[in-house]
Design a protein around this motif. Structure first.
Motif, PDB file in Angstrom:
ATOM      1  N   TYR A 305      -8.993 -22.501   5.384  1.00  0.00           N
ATOM      2  CA  TYR A 305      -7.897 -22.732   4.446  1.00  0.00           C
ATOM      3  C   TYR A 305      -7.781 -21.659   3.374  1.00  0.00           C
ATOM      4  N   GLY A 306      -8.747 -20.808   3.232  1.00  0.00           N
ATOM      5  CA  GLY A 306      -8.631 -19.733   2.268  1.00  0.00           C
ATOM      6  C   GLY A 306      -9.903 -19.533   1.465  1.00  0.00           C
ATOM      7  N   VAL A 307     -10.243 -18.255   1.249  1.00  0.00           N
ATOM      8  CA  VAL A 307     -11.403 -17.871   0.451  1.00  0.00           C
ATOM      9  C   VAL A 307     -10.963 -17.676  -0.992  1.00  0.00           C
ATOM     10  N   ALA A 308     -11.828 -18.007  -1.929  1.00  0.00           N
ATOM     11  CA  ALA A 308     -11.530 -17.802  -3.344  1.00  0.00           C
ATOM     12  C   ALA A 308     -11.267 -16.316  -3.598  1.00  0.00           C
ATOM     13  N   PRO A 309     -10.347 -16.002  -4.500  1.00  0.00           N
ATOM     14  CA  PRO A 309      -9.999 -14.584  -4.707  1.00  0.00           C
ATOM     15  C   PRO A 309     -11.120 -13.754  -5.294  1.00  0.00           C
ATOM     16  N   THR A 310     -12.102 -14.377  -5.941  1.00  0.00           N
ATOM     17  CA  THR A 310     -13.225 -13.636  -6.515  1.00  0.00           C
ATOM     18  C   THR A 310     -14.520 -14.089  -5.862  1.00  0.00           C
ATOM     19  N   ALA A 311     -15.472 -13.196  -5.816  1.00  0.00           N
ATOM     20  CA  ALA A 311     -16.789 -13.481  -5.252  1.00  0.00           C
ATOM     21  C   ALA A 311     -17.841 -12.854  -6.157  1.00  0.00           C
ATOM     22  N   ARG A 312     -19.094 -13.126  -5.843  1.00  0.00           N
ATOM     23  CA  ARG A 312     -20.205 -12.571  -6.602  1.00  0.00           C
ATOM     24  C   ARG A 312     -21.078 -11.736  -5.683  1.00  0.00           C
ATOM     25  N   LEU A 313     -21.513 -10.615  -6.179  1.00  0.00           N
ATOM     26  CA  LEU A 313     -22.412  -9.735  -5.435  1.00  0.00           C
ATOM     27  C   LEU A 313     -23.770  -9.752  -6.124  1.00  0.00           C
ATOM     28  N   ARG A 314     -24.763 -10.269  -5.426  1.00  0.00           N
ATOM     29  CA  ARG A 314     -26.131 -10.318  -5.966  1.00  0.00           C
ATOM     30  C   ARG A 314     -26.841  -9.030  -5.586  1.00  0.00           C
ATOM     31  N   ILE A 315     -27.349  -8.336  -6.596  1.00  0.00           N
ATOM     32  CA  ILE A 315     -28.028  -7.050  -6.406  1.00  0.00           C
ATOM     33  C   ILE A 315     -29.474  -7.218  -6.846  1.00  0.00           C
ATOM     34  N   GLU A 331     -25.991 -10.113 -10.975  1.00  0.00           N
ATOM     35  CA  GLU A 331     -24.800 -10.484 -10.206  1.00  0.00           C
ATOM     36  C   GLU A 331     -23.576  -9.902 -10.879  1.00  0.00           C
ATOM     37  N   ILE A 332     -22.688  -9.369 -10.075  1.00  0.00           N
ATOM     38  CA  ILE A 332     -21.435  -8.812 -10.579  1.00  0.00           C
ATOM     39  C   ILE A 332     -20.277  -9.503  -9.876  1.00  0.00           C
ATOM     40  N   ALA A 333     -19.158  -9.617 -10.566  1.00  0.00           N
ATOM     41  CA  ALA A 333     -17.968 -10.257 -10.013  1.00  0.00           C
ATOM     42  C   ALA A 333     -17.160  -9.232  -9.223  1.00  0.00           C
ATOM     43  N   LEU A 334     -16.612  -9.677  -8.090  1.00  0.00           N
ATOM     44  CA  LEU A 334     -15.794  -8.819  -7.243  1.00  0.00           C
ATOM     45  C   LEU A 334     -14.451  -9.486  -6.991  1.00  0.00           C
ATOM     46  N   VAL A 364     -28.384  -6.102  -1.393  1.00  0.00           N
ATOM     47  CA  VAL A 364     -27.126  -6.684  -1.856  1.00  0.00           C
ATOM     48  C   VAL A 364     -26.772  -7.853  -0.947  1.00  0.00           C
ATOM     49  N   GLN A 365     -26.178  -8.867  -1.553  1.00  0.00           N
ATOM     50  CA  GLN A 365     -25.790 -10.081  -0.820  1.00  0.00           C
ATOM     51  C   GLN A 365     -24.515 -10.621  -1.451  1.00  0.00           C
ATOM     52  N   LEU A 366     -23.507 -10.848  -0.634  1.00  0.00           N
ATOM     53  CA  LEU A 366     -22.229 -11.353  -1.116  1.00  0.00           C
ATOM     54  C   LEU A 366     -22.241 -12.878  -1.102  1.00  0.00           C
ATOM     55  N   ILE A 367     -21.805 -13.473  -2.208  1.00  0.00           N
ATOM     56  CA  ILE A 367     -21.729 -14.927  -2.347  1.00  0.00           C
ATOM     57  C   ILE A 367     -20.257 -15.283  -2.534  1.00  0.00           C
ATOM     58  N   VAL A 368     -19.710 -16.023  -1.592  1.00  0.00           N
ATOM     59  CA  VAL A 368     -18.294 -16.391  -1.621  1.00  0.00           C
ATOM     60  C   VAL A 368     -18.174 -17.907  -1.618  1.00  0.00           C
ATOM     61  N   SER A 369     -17.005 -18.376  -1.977  1.00  0.00           N
ATOM     62  CA  SER A 369     -16.702 -19.814  -1.968  1.00  0.00           C
ATOM     63  C   SER A 369     -15.276 -19.999  -1.470  1.00  0.00           C
ATOM     64  N   ASP A 370     -15.022 -21.184  -0.920  1.00  0.00           N
ATOM     65  CA  ASP A 370     -13.662 -21.479  -0.486  1.00  0.00           C
ATOM     66  C   ASP A 370     -12.909 -22.185  -1.607  1.00  0.00           C
ATOM     67  N   SER A 383     -28.032 -10.184   3.947  1.00  0.00           N
ATOM     68  CA  SER A 383     -28.556  -9.218   2.981  1.00  0.00           C
ATOM     69  C   SER A 383     -28.563  -7.826   3.611  1.00  0.00           C
ATOM     70  N   MET A 384     -28.091  -6.868   2.852  1.00  0.00           N
ATOM     71  CA  MET A 384     -28.074  -5.480   3.283  1.00  0.00           C
ATOM     72  C   MET A 384     -29.022  -4.684   2.380  1.00  0.00           C
ATOM     73  N   ILE A 385     -29.821  -3.834   2.999  1.00  0.00           N
ATOM     74  CA  ILE A 385     -30.860  -3.080   2.288  1.00  0.00           C
ATOM     75  C   ILE A 385     -30.495  -1.604   2.304  1.00  0.00           C
ATOM     76  N   LEU A 386     -30.522  -1.011   1.125  1.00  0.00           N
ATOM     77  CA  LEU A 386     -30.370   0.438   0.984  1.00  0.00           C
ATOM     78  C   LEU A 386     -31.696   0.980   0.470  1.00  0.00           C
ATOM     79  N   ARG A 387     -32.306   1.870   1.223  1.00  0.00           N
ATOM     80  CA  ARG A 387     -33.644   2.378   0.876  1.00  0.00           C
ATOM     81  C   ARG A 387     -33.559   3.851   0.522  1.00  0.00           C
ATOM     82  N   TRP A 388     -34.176   4.172  -0.611  1.00  0.00           N
ATOM     83  CA  TRP A 388     -34.303   5.565  -1.032  1.00  0.00           C
ATOM     84  C   TRP A 388     -35.758   5.958  -0.827  1.00  0.00           C
TER      85      TRP A 388
END
Length: 705
Positions: A305-315, A331-334, A364-370, A383-388
């Motif tokens: 039925y639809g995803v919320a227009p904003t989500a949170r990105l956990r870093i 956490e940052i808003a997207l 990083v992990q995206l947290i969404v809600s309907d 979860s996505m991993i970026l390694r330096w």
């Protein structure tokens, strides 16, 4: 004139102007909100929103009117009246505390004040904002008034197909089922000509029924639930209900006077949680490239039925190596882009702003809600991993071994145990006593595993029974019938260290502990002791007392890591020895049997199995009445795992109404067969040997079976 009278006289017009100005600005906003509520959820919601907005506006307007006080009047007089000579504060001072010149100036200001009018201090109206807001509000109200709404759509009855009753007995001749889906789904209202339907969970159902001749006390009987009340409206009967779970029902125009009407089914469609997938990068682990200064992963979120227009990105940042790792989480808003049912989220992560550098990991992990109301469903994506990678590299030599600047992977989890214990302490007030002790015990088990690794590294013992070196099922003994040969003769020296070790212990010369120098081994021994104390407190539900020991163990580990070098022996795999005395002898004594005992599986399908047997027609059927009451209770208790509990309940009802109906009994028996739990895979008997196989078995003395 007293100071209070001056304030009341000169602030009254300004206070009234400000109050009315605020009301004119806020009233169209309240009307706009009420109109939207009326259009979305009906007139009652609109009236409630209007009343609530009126109360809020009145409170805010009165509070804003309180700003016209003595301080405002002083500043206003000094700013508007030049004859006040920036001395308006003297008007409100106590004459007894003033000097001669101040009293003279105050008298002059009072005389000048009377020559003016309080209306000169009043601010002008907010004409432009007032006109714009009122125009928008009137347009919205008119649009709501003229917009065609499904609520006002007349109900059109469809002919019923439930058969004719006996003469003089009321029968259902007209029917309509109107479905109002929840507002968050965005689906329109719809009418169903049949009494069976599928609708989103949370929908409002409205039945409109007509009987001929007119019914007196019609009923809507819910199978397994309370009946639904029918209310007369003119020549029709209406009923309403909110759809929470699927159910079966029947419309009975004249209870007790006619046959049993057929069952109807309403299926509730649950709102599925949103799904999140990663479009870029394709792998879960990504390495930083040369010159890279940022990262832009791309996520896709979809919902029915639809995803919320904003989500949170956990870093989560893990900076450092080994035990010297520091973790930080934010956490940052997207804001998403694209249609509501399939949104895209693509953040831009700057390494400098996040403090991300060499030797670190970024997760990083995206947290969404309907958009489900009132409780949105929240989903965490992968979860996505970026390694330096760290610029440090391990040293190596040509020796028969390895020389590392750090310890192996055994020593990388103590800090996590400390973090988990500290987090559990912060959650103590929100957890019950049993849950708190259970989580503390889980952390204690982790501490036990880590302590075992350290102990093994130091040459410690492993728990459990030793495994036999061969595949024999039982150990050899002196009376097992085997030929063990003559016992070995060994000369012992009383008190000799090698004899004591051989009789009561075993050497550790080849263990990993032999690769540690005595000083490093002593420090690790202290760390193991502190881990044991930490484990003891954690398993007793006292993480606060375990933290000091866990921190001491971490300090000892850090001290070991600061050692210059650790030499590790290079060893190969150690395979169990082979018992050569039993090879090629054909002796099978003492070999454990590998036959697995087949234990009966206890399930809770007893009522279903009994009913299935009672409904059978063959020789395997158990004759006797079918326990339908027990079967219904079994269906209610196992509805969560049954493939279609409503169909099963309907089949039970059909057999109850007509026990002699062979078709109904066969249908119920078929549904029971698919509903009962499947037995585990059985053990098939070995296939009987054919002629060639029998000759072979006879030749080796095994018989023909």
């Amino acid at each position: 004139m007293s100071p209070a009278a001056i304030i009341s006289t000169w602030t009254g017009p300004a206070r009234r102007r400000g109050l009315f100005n605020d009301l004119l600005l806020a009233t169209p906003v309240a009307l706009l909100i009420a109109a939207l509520g009326w259009a979305i959820a009906g007139p009652m919601t609109g009236l409630v929103l209007l009343a609530l907005a009126a109360v809020i506006i009145a409170v805010l307007a009165l509070r804003r009117a309180a700003r016209f006080d003595r301080l405002w009047l002083t500043r206003r007089l000094d700013g508007v009246r030049p004859d006040m000579e920036d001395s308006a504060e003297l008007l409100f001072a106590d004459p007894a505390g003033l000097g001669v010149l101040q009293r003279l100036q105050r008298a002059r200001l009072l005389d000048r004040l009377n020559t003016g009018s309080p209306a000169a201090l009043v601010a002008d109206w907010s004409r432009r904002p007032i006109l714009i807001l009122w125009a928008v509000a009137l347009i919205a109200v008119v649009a709501v008034a003229v917009w065609p709404r499904g609520v006002n759509k007349p109900v059109t009855l469809s002919p019923a197909a439930e058969g004719q009753a006996a003469p003089g007995v009321p029968a259902l001749v007209g029917q309509n089922l109107r479905i109002y889906p929840p507002a968050y789904t965005g689906l329109p209202m719809r009418d169903e000509a049949k009494l069976d339907a599928r609708a989103p969970q949370g929908s409002r159902l409205e039945w409109t029924l007509k009987f001929d001749p007119q019914a007196q006390v019609p009923a809507m009987v819910m199978l397994g639930g309370a009946p639904l009340t029918l209310t007369r409206s003119g020549d029709n009967w209406v009923a309403s209900r909110t759809l929470e779970t699927s159910f079966l029902y029947r419309v009975d125009p004249a209870p007790g006077r006619a046959g049993t009407p057929p069952l109807h089914r309403i299926d509730s469609i649950a709102d599925t949680p949103p799904s999140v997938k990663v479009l870029s990068p394709t792998g879960s682990l990504t390495l930083v490239t040369a010159g890279q200064r940022g990262w832009s992963p791309v996520f896709a979120a979809s919902d029915d039925y639809g995803v919320a227009p904003t989500a949170r990105l956990r870093i989560t940042l893990a900076i450092g190596e080994g035990e010297n790792v520091t973790f930080s989480e934010r956490e940052i808003a997207l804001a998403g882009s694209g249609p509501a049912r399939d949104r895209r989220f693509s953040p831009r992560l700057d390494f400098t702003a996040l403090g991300f550098g060499p030797g670190s990991d970024m997760v990083v992990q995206l947290i969404v809600s309907d958009q489900r109301a009132p409780a949105p469903q929240v989903v965490r994506g992968p979860s996505m991993i970026l390694r330096w990678p760290s610029p440090k590299k391990a040293e190596s030599t040509g020796l028969e071994g390895m020389v590392n600047t750090t310890l192996p992977a055994y020593f990388r989890s103590q800090r996590q145990i400390i973090i988990d214990a500290e987090r559990l302490l912060t959650q103590r007030r929100r957890l019950s006593g049993d849950t708190y002790i259970e989580r503390s015990t889980v952390i204690g088990n982790d501490q036990q595993i880590l302590r075992g690794r350290y102990s093994k590294f130091l040459g410690g013992e492993e728990e459990g029974e030793p495994e036999l070196p061969t595949s024999d099922g039982a150990a050899h003994s002196d009376d097992d019938g085997h030929d063990h040969g003559a016992p070995a003769v060994r000369t012992q020296t009383f008190g000799g260290p090698e004899d004591v070790l051989a009789e009561f212990g075993h050497p550790h010369d080849d263990s990993p502990a032999s690769s540690l120098d005595p000083q490093t081994r002593a420090i690790l021994k202290q760390a193991v002791d502190e881990m044991w104390l930490s484990e003891r407190e954690l398993k007793q539900g006292r993480p606060d007392l375990a933290l000091p020991h866990a921190n001491k163990a971490l300090e000892f580990i850090k001290e070991v890591q600061r050692a210059t070098r650790i030499f590790l022996n290079r060893v190969g795999p150690e395979l169990p020895p082979i018992d050569a005395s039993r090879r090629m002898t054909g002796k099978r004594e003492g070999i454990a049997g590998r036959a697995l005992a087949v234990a009966p599986v206890e399930t809770g399908d007893g009522p279903a199995a009994d009913a299935w047997r009672a409904l059978g027609q063959g020789p395997e059927a158990v004759r006797g009445p079918v326990a339908l009451d027990a079967l219904e209770r079994w269906i209610g208790a196992n509805s969560a795992r049954l493939p279609d509990p409503l169909s099963l309940s309907g089949a039970v009802d059909a057999v109850r109404r007509d026990p002699d109906c062979a078709e109904c009994r066969n249908h119920l028996r078929a549904l029971l067969w698919t509903a009962m739990a499947r037995p585990p895979a059985g053990l098939d008997r070995r296939r009987t040997a054919d002629a060639a196989g029998a000759r072979y078995l006879n030749a080796i003395g095994g018989g023909g079976q």
